[in-house]
Motif scaffolding. Sequence first.
Motif, PDB file in Angstrom:
ATOM      1  N   LYS A   1      -2.776   4.226 -12.497  1.00 12.00           N
ATOM      2  CA  LYS A   1      -3.340   3.665 -11.274  1.00 12.00           C
ATOM      3  C   LYS A   1      -2.846   4.478 -10.081  1.00 12.00           C
ATOM      4  O   LYS A   1      -1.638   4.588  -9.859  1.00 12.00           O
ATOM      5  N   PRO A   2      -3.744   5.050  -9.282  1.00  7.81           N
ATOM      6  CA  PRO A   2      -3.304   5.893  -8.155  1.00  7.81           C
ATOM      7  C   PRO A   2      -2.380   5.169  -7.184  1.00  7.81           C
ATOM      8  O   PRO A   2      -1.474   5.784  -6.619  1.00  7.81           O
ATOM      9  N   GLU A   3      -2.579   3.856  -6.998  1.00 11.28           N
ATOM     10  CA  GLU A   3      -1.731   3.135  -6.048  1.00 11.28           C
ATOM     11  C   GLU A   3      -0.315   2.945  -6.564  1.00 11.28           C
ATOM     12  O   GLU A   3       0.610   2.688  -5.781  1.00 11.28           O
ATOM     13  N   ASP A   4      -0.117   3.081  -7.885  1.00  6.26           N
ATOM     14  CA  ASP A   4       1.220   2.887  -8.443  1.00  6.26           C
ATOM     15  C   ASP A   4       2.034   4.175  -8.496  1.00  6.26           C
ATOM     16  O   ASP A   4       3.262   4.137  -8.547  1.00  6.26           O
TER      17      ASP A   4
ATOM     18  N   SER B   1       0.848  -1.190   0.000  1.00  7.51           N
ATOM     19  CA  SER B   1       0.000   0.000   0.000  1.00  7.51           C
ATOM     20  C   SER B   1       0.881   1.237   0.000  1.00  7.51           C
ATOM     21  O   SER B   1       2.056   1.175   0.386  1.00  7.51           O
ATOM     22  N   PRO B   2       0.337   2.389  -0.415  1.00  5.43           N
ATOM     23  CA  PRO B   2       1.119   3.632  -0.336  1.00  5.43           C
ATOM     24  C   PRO B   2       1.578   3.940   1.081  1.00  5.43           C
ATOM     25  O   PRO B   2       2.677   4.466   1.278  1.00  5.43           O
TER      26      PRO B   2
ATOM     27  N   THR C   1       6.881   5.727  -7.698  1.00  3.81           N
ATOM     28  CA  THR C   1       6.726   5.030  -8.966  1.00  3.81           C
ATOM     29  C   THR C   1       6.337   3.589  -8.652  1.00  3.81           C
ATOM     30  O   THR C   1       6.482   3.136  -7.514  1.00  3.81           O
ATOM     31  N   PRO C   2       5.856   2.852  -9.638  1.00  6.42           N
ATOM     32  CA  PRO C   2       5.408   1.488  -9.363  1.00  6.42           C
ATOM     33  C   PRO C   2       6.535   0.590  -8.861  1.00  6.42           C
ATOM     34  O   PRO C   2       7.692   0.727  -9.266  1.00  6.42           O
ATOM     35  N   GLN C   3       6.178  -0.328  -7.974  1.00  7.35           N
ATOM     36  CA  GLN C   3       7.054  -1.433  -7.649  1.00  7.35           C
ATOM     37  C   GLN C   3       7.002  -2.428  -8.813  1.00  7.35           C
ATOM     38  O   GLN C   3       6.209  -2.257  -9.744  1.00  7.35           O
TER      39      GLN C   3
END
Length: 586
Positions: A507-510, A65-66, A413-415
Motif C-alpha cells: 500500500k503506497p500510504e504505508d 497521511s504521508p 514504514t507502516p504505523q
Amino acid sequence: MAQDVLKPQVANIVSRQIKTLVLGQIPDDYSPDTHIAIAPFCFLDREHVYPDWETLEFQPDPWGSPEAFEAAGRETAEYYKNFLPGYVNELNAMNGLKYSVQFWRMMVNPWLMNMIEFVWEKHQRINDLIQRFGDDELKVSLIKDTIDWQFESSPDFTERGMCNYHFHEWLFSRLLENRIPARWQVTYRDCSAHQSEFIRQGTVPITPKSILKKMYGKWFSNSFQVYRLKRRDVWRMKALVRRRGNGIKGSDDTFESPVNRTFDDWPEVLPEIIRQTCPRSVREVCKTINVNKRRFDPARVHLVSSSNLWNDDFSHKPKLAQAKEHGEKVIGIQHGGHDYGTGRVDTFLHELEYRQDRFITWGWDRCDNYAGDYLPLPSPMLSQCMDEYQRRTDKIVMVSIIANLLDFRTQSTPQPLGWLRYRREKCDFINGLNDTTRIQLAYRPLMNETGALRDAGYVEEKFPSLEIIRDNFHDELFGCRLLVMDNPSTTMNIGMAANIPMIAFWKPEDFPLARDAQPYFDRLRAAGILFDSGHAAAAKINQIWPDIETWWGKAEIQKARSQWVNRFALCSHTWKREWVRALQSL
C-alpha cells in the motif's frame, strides 16, 4: 477490512459499566465490553486471549497521511536539535569532559533520537485518547515511577525498552499522570519488587567467535562491517582514505544554532524521561575513552558502515566520536536497502548517518530535503550478487519484513494499524493465486519476531500447506523462478541487482516514498512489476506464469529495472576499481 465489520472497542463508553483503559498487555479477562486497549501492541503475545482482536476498532494512528507523518518527522528533528545543545552541558559535567555537540551527537544516538520519536508518538496517542474520552468515566492503572531501567547502550535500550511491554506501560504512565481527566479513576501499582522481571536483563554469551569478531572490529575498525568487503579489501580501503581528510569539506553542524521556536505542545516531562533512560554508555563515556591516547590528525579519514554508528557504544563509537571532536573526518556507508534514498520520512537516518562528513550510497545522490554530501558508488554486496542468479526450481519465493508494533520510529514504514493492513494484504495475495501458482509458493518470514506481529506461525495457521523457508534462504532466493516482495526492503535491492524475475506489492500510504524516488517506482508500476494490492499482484502472476522468462526479458521491463538499479542498487563488476578511484580523489 470494511469499517462496518469492526467491533466497537471504543464505542458507546457511557453505557453499562465503567471500562478499563489498558496501557500494556491485555489482561486474561479482556473483553471489548469492559476494556479499551490504547494500541494494537497490547495484543502481542496475548492474541489467544481474544482471537478476534484484529476486528476491533482501534484509535486511529496518530498521523493519517504521508504529509502528516512527514511533518511529525520534522517536528521530532527540531525538538532534538533544540534539546541537544543544552543537554551537552549536563553530559560534560556528568563525565568531567568539555566536548562539543560533534562528539555527543554521535554518542547519544540512536538512543536519544529514538526516545524523542517514541515519546512524541505516545504523546499524540494520549492527546487523541483524552479528546475522545476525556468527558467519560474510565478506570486506568498506572505504574509508579520506581523502576531503574539500567540501560547499558543504545542497542540495549531498543531491546529492553522499545521492545518491552512494561517500558511502554511505564512511559504511558509518565506521560498521562499529570493530565488525568476529572472523571477518570486512577490507581497506581508499585512494580519495583518485580524490577528484574520488568527490565529483563540479558547477557550475550562469550564464545570464541564473539572474541574474534571483537578483535577483528578493533583491528579493522575503519571499514568494519561493510557487507561483502573482504579482509584484503579492508586493508586497501583503509590505506586509501587514511590521510585524505583535507579534501573533505566536513559536515555543517547546524546544532550550533538551536531552532528558534518554543515547544509548548511537547510533554514537559520529556527531559526528565530522557535523563531516566540515558544509557550507561553515555553516562559513563569517560570510562571508555582516553583523551591522551593518540595524536589526532585532521587529515585522517574513518570509513565506517553505518551499523557501526548504531551498535558499538563501548568500543568503536567512542573512538569515532573522539576523532570527530578533534577534526578527523567520518565517511558513512549505506548498509541496507530499505528507506535509504527511498523513504519520504526518516529522521533517524538523516540525523545519524546522512549528516556525516560524506555518505557513500548505493546509487542515489539526493533524497528530498534530507541534506548530505552523498557519494554514489557500487555496493560491494550487490556487485557480488550480479552473477549469482541461476534458476533451479519453479518456486515463487515470497519475502516478508518484520511488522514491529513496539519499536516505533518516524520512518517510511507502516504505523501500527498499517501493519495490520500489511498482514491482511499478504493473505489477500496468497488467496488470489490460482491452484497452479499457489502450489509453487514458498514463504520466507522474518525469523526475529521481537515486538512484532506473528509472521510464520500466523501464515501457517491460515495456509497449512504453505512451505515456510527457514534455512538455506540464499539458495532458495537465487534459484527460484519468481521473487515476490510485499515490502521495499533490502531483498528487493538484491533481487533487482541479480536480475531475478520479480513482482512487488504494498500500500503506497504505508510505505511513503521520497519525491525524488517516486518516478523510479512509478516506472516499475507502469511496467507491471509493482502493484498497490496483494490481489492485483496475484492476478499478474497468474497471467504471466506460463512464460515468466519472456515477460521478464521484455525491453520495457528491463529498462525500468535497470533505471531502478542504477539509482538504488548500483552494482558493477569493476566495483573495486571504482571505489579506489573515488577514494583516491577525495
